[in-house]
Design an enzyme around this catalytic site. Structure first.
Site, PDB file in Angstrom:
ATOM      1  N   CYS A  75       4.839 -54.977   2.575  1.00 30.45           N
ATOM      2  CA  CYS A  75       3.834 -54.023   3.077  1.00 30.45           C
ATOM      3  C   CYS A  75       3.399 -54.339   4.500  1.00 30.45           C
ATOM      4  O   CYS A  75       2.997 -53.455   5.236  1.00 30.45           O
ATOM      5  CB  CYS A  75       2.633 -54.010   2.139  1.00 30.45           C
ATOM      6  SG  CYS A  75       1.963 -55.633   1.850  1.00 30.45           S
ATOM      7  N   GLU A 115      -4.986 -51.840  -2.207  1.00 25.30           N
ATOM      8  CA  GLU A 115      -4.120 -52.534  -1.242  1.00 25.30           C
ATOM      9  C   GLU A 115      -2.927 -51.624  -1.006  1.00 25.30           C
ATOM     10  O   GLU A 115      -2.000 -51.592  -1.815  1.00 25.30           O
ATOM     11  CB  GLU A 115      -3.685 -53.893  -1.805  1.00 25.30           C
ATOM     12  CG  GLU A 115      -4.824 -54.871  -2.047  1.00 25.30           C
ATOM     13  CD  GLU A 115      -5.354 -55.503  -0.762  1.00 25.30           C
ATOM     14  OE1 GLU A 115      -4.711 -55.346   0.302  1.00 25.30           O
ATOM     15  OE2 GLU A 115      -6.418 -56.139  -0.813  1.00 25.30           O
TER      16      GLU A 115
HETATM   17  P1  NAD Z   1       3.825 -47.317  -6.524  1.00 22.51           P
HETATM   18  O1  NAD Z   1       2.624 -46.887  -5.801  1.00 22.51           O
HETATM   19  O2  NAD Z   1       4.829 -46.309  -6.956  1.00 22.51           O
HETATM   20  O3  NAD Z   1       3.492 -48.166  -7.824  1.00 22.51           O
HETATM   21  C1  NAD Z   1       2.487 -49.134  -7.881  1.00 22.51           C
HETATM   22  C2  NAD Z   1       1.923 -49.190  -9.293  1.00 22.51           C
HETATM   23  O4  NAD Z   1       1.375 -47.935  -9.647  1.00 22.51           O
HETATM   24  C3  NAD Z   1       2.934 -49.528 -10.383  1.00 22.51           C
HETATM   25  O5  NAD Z   1       2.377 -50.530 -11.214  1.00 22.51           O
HETATM   26  C4  NAD Z   1       3.127 -48.234 -11.135  1.00 22.51           C
HETATM   27  O6  NAD Z   1       3.358 -48.396 -12.523  1.00 22.51           O
HETATM   28  C5  NAD Z   1       1.843 -47.505 -10.920  1.00 22.51           C
HETATM   29  N1  NAD Z   1       2.065 -46.051 -10.890  1.00 22.51           N
HETATM   30  C6  NAD Z   1       3.113 -45.386 -10.322  1.00 22.51           C
HETATM   31  N2  NAD Z   1       2.961 -44.061 -10.462  1.00 22.51           N
HETATM   32  C7  NAD Z   1       1.817 -43.872 -11.140  1.00 22.51           C
HETATM   33  C8  NAD Z   1       1.107 -42.698 -11.596  1.00 22.51           C
HETATM   34  N3  NAD Z   1       1.560 -41.473 -11.370  1.00 22.51           N
HETATM   35  N4  NAD Z   1      -0.063 -42.880 -12.255  1.00 22.51           N
HETATM   36  C9  NAD Z   1      -0.533 -44.117 -12.483  1.00 22.51           C
HETATM   37  N5  NAD Z   1       0.094 -45.248 -12.068  1.00 22.51           N
HETATM   38  C10 NAD Z   1       1.251 -45.131 -11.420  1.00 22.51           C
HETATM   39  O7  NAD Z   1       4.503 -48.373  -5.624  1.00 22.51           O
HETATM   40  P2  NAD Z   1       5.310 -48.006  -4.348  1.00 22.51           P
HETATM   41  O8  NAD Z   1       4.738 -46.800  -3.661  1.00 22.51           O
HETATM   42  O9  NAD Z   1       6.755 -47.986  -4.630  1.00 22.51           O
HETATM   43  O10 NAD Z   1       4.972 -49.285  -3.495  1.00 22.51           O
HETATM   44  C11 NAD Z   1       5.236 -49.304  -2.172  1.00 22.51           C
HETATM   45  C12 NAD Z   1       3.943 -49.133  -1.395  1.00 22.51           C
HETATM   46  O11 NAD Z   1       3.038 -50.153  -1.762  1.00 22.51           O
HETATM   47  C13 NAD Z   1       4.152 -49.262   0.100  1.00 22.51           C
HETATM   48  O12 NAD Z   1       3.382 -48.285   0.743  1.00 22.51           O
HETATM   49  C14 NAD Z   1       3.610 -50.639   0.411  1.00 22.51           C
HETATM   50  O13 NAD Z   1       3.156 -50.788   1.715  1.00 22.51           O
HETATM   51  C15 NAD Z   1       2.502 -50.745  -0.587  1.00 22.51           C
HETATM   52  N6  NAD Z   1       2.197 -52.155  -0.817  1.00 22.51           N
HETATM   53  C16 NAD Z   1       1.016 -52.627  -0.393  1.00 22.51           C
HETATM   54  C17 NAD Z   1       0.726 -53.971  -0.562  1.00 22.51           C
HETATM   55  C18 NAD Z   1      -0.577 -54.556  -0.114  1.00 22.51           C
HETATM   56  O14 NAD Z   1      -0.861 -55.678  -0.518  1.00 22.51           O
HETATM   57  N7  NAD Z   1      -1.361 -53.866   0.679  1.00 22.51           N
HETATM   58  C19 NAD Z   1       1.646 -54.808  -1.179  1.00 22.51           C
HETATM   59  C20 NAD Z   1       2.850 -54.267  -1.610  1.00 22.51           C
HETATM   60  C21 NAD Z   1       3.118 -52.934  -1.446  1.00 22.51           C
END
Ligand code: NAD
Length: 459
Positions: free
Chosen positions: A247, A213
């Site tokens: 998102c 997602e």
């Molecule tokens: P992120 O991708 O940094 O983090 C998400 C998760 O991934 C966290 O639990 C984190 O611990 C883990 N993570 C982070 N870095 C990691 C790594 N190197 N290795 C393994 N795991 C790791 O989150 P973000 O980018 O700040 O979130 C924002 C993005 O998420 C935006 O693009 C938004 O659109 C998207 N989003 C999508 C939805 C959806 O339902 N489609 C919902 C909310 C947010």
């Protein structure tokens, strides 16, 4: 040096519970979903306080976008469980007679759910609802960027849910990396595309299927014939809820010059009506999650003229609800998902130009069109590929249990919500049962002209 975390024992324990068939029982699933619903309602205050601390969310917003959403999804899935878990008969063709065929849903096993920080309750626990409904064991990994909510989930889930089947692992990159080494039966990941790639690469090692997602730049096209006052209110709501950290928030507007002139003052009216003359003083308006995102989103303010808002306060991570005009398509704010309360207005001379603009970019997670013209609506639906669409509003498709939620292309793969979530965490096993008699000899050798002729009639 601290040792790298290792969750293989947790995984093995969950696997053992899954093998015990406890989660196959519909009664168990129903009780767990009821407990999850109860947890949302009984712990409302604790969750609301955590959401306030992590994201400055107002209690009403916390209720409507997180607490009530998860409780409602759990209740909905519980009501539908009997129906969804039943065999689904399909037609058996002539060549398969005598016989019966059906799809039999079966749980996948032990699954991993990695949540995001922006709706930290909903994006972790809605996954749990779907996984439980489908009869899986699960590990939930809430986002470390919403530490208050992560801690509240870690505290409450073991109190309400069956700890032999559902576990919470808190942590950041080292913990998630360690989790990703295990041979999960499915991974649901919510977050950005870069980490999405890491998740998918790790999953590939075990051929673990993934649901990703992700996000993207969700366009919002407003046609001159739309009810602009209502459109402005609905766009401002979609964009500035959770300080734009949604998102599916409309990322940018596509309008012609005259519509822009009429729409911008109406957006100002809507912002003032929701958050007053100084939104910084409003307790209905959220804050940016951390320094990194504050700096990133603030950096976009130079991409145009702030027709509305534009103020920031680094000490409190406040960025005013902002509308930028005079934005060029090649400016920084148009190069990546904004994920904050900045709404650029990009000029497009008409629907076709707007559609061309959207199609030139990645397929977005959501797309919005405001118009009364059904021909324009049909054209937009035919030409714009994206995760979900809402015509004449923003984000409201999330309230429809029977619509799946998910992206396409770079905005994600797979989906969940309601029955779609059940299916995501199930294998819909195709089954055929043959009758014993008659056992036509047509398919058996030796092949003869006579058999061949009869067989050709059996299509
Ligand atoms: P992120 O991708 O940094 O983090 C998400 C998760 O991934 C966290 O639990 C984190 O611990 C883990 N993570 C982070 N870095 C990691 C790594 N190197 N290795 C393994 N795991 C790791 O989150 P973000 O980018 O700040 O979130 C924002 C993005 O998420 C935006 O693009 C938004 O659109 C998207 N989003 C999508 C939805 C959806 O339902 N489609 C919902 C909310 C947010």
């Amino acid at each position: 040096m601290t040792a790298a975390p290792d969750y293989s024992a947790t995984f093995a324990e969950l696997k053992a519970t899954f093998e015990s068939e406890r989660t196959m029982d519909i009664g168990w699933r129903s009780a767990q979903l009821a407990a999850l619903e109860r947890m949302m309602l009984e712990c409302e205050r604790e969750f609301t306080n955590a959401l306030k601390d992590d994201l400055g969310k107002h209690a009403q917003e916390a209720w409507s976008t997180e607490i009530a959403t998860v409780a409602g999804d759990a209740a909905y899935c519980r009501r539908k469980l009997k129906k969804w878990t039943k065999r689904r008969k399909v037609r058996t063709p002539m060549v398969g007679q005598p016989g019966k065929s059906w799809l039999q849903p079966e749980p996948l096993g032990v699954v991993l759910i990695i949540g995001a920080w922006n709706y930290p309750l909903q994006l972790t626990l809605d996954g749990a609802v779907a996984a439980i409904a489908a009869g899986n064991c699960a590990v939930l990994k809430p986002s470390e960027l919403a530490p208050g909510v992560s801690a509240a989930i870690a505290r409450r889930v073991p109190e309400y849910l069956d700890g032999d089947c559902i576990r919470v692992v808190e942590g950041a990159v080292p913990e998630t990396t360690a989790l990703l080494e295990l041979p999960w039966d499915h991974i649901l990941y919510t977050g950005g595309g870069n980490v999405g790639r890491i998740v998918m690469t790790a999953a590939a090692k075990h051929l673990t299927p993934v649901t990703l997602e992700l996000g993207g730049k969700s366009p919002c096209i407003v046609m001159p014939d739309a009810d602009l006052e209502t459109a402005a209110r609905r766009i401002a709501w979609g964009k500035f809820t959770n300080a734009g950290q949604t998102c599916i928030a409309p990322d940018y507007l596509l309008v012609d010059a005259d519509t822009e002139k009429r729409l911008v003052p109406l957006l100002q009216q809507a912002v003032t009506a929701m958050f007053g003359d100084d939104p910084e003083q409003s307790d209905s308006y959220g804050r940016i999650v951390n320094d990194r995102h504050f700096d990133r989103v603030s950096g976009f303010l130079d991409s145009g003229e702030a027709a509305i808002g534009g103020r920031t306060n680094p000490a409190t991570h406040y960025i005013a609800p902002t509308v930028l005009t005079g934005v060029r398509p090649d400016s920084p704010v148009m190069q990546e998902e904004i994920f904050g309360p900045v709404l650029p207005v990009v000029r497009a001379g008409g629907l076709e130009e707007a559609i061309r603009f959207v199609r030139a970019g990645d397929k977005p997670l959501a797309a919005y069109l405001f118009t009364n013209d059904r021909a324009k609506e049909a054209r937009f639906l035919d030409k714009v590929s994206c995760g979900n669409v809402c015509i004449n509003d923003t984000m409201m498709f999330m309230t429809v249990h029977e619509l799946p939620f998910g992206g396409v292309g770079p905005s994600g793969m797979g989906n969940y919500s309601g029955e779609y979530g059940f299916r995501t965490f199930s294998h819909m096993k195709p089954v055929m049962r043959r009758g014993w008699w008659p056992d036509l000899d047509l398919r058996y050798a030796p092949f003869t002209d006579k058999k061949f002729k009869r067989l050709r009639k059996l299509r």
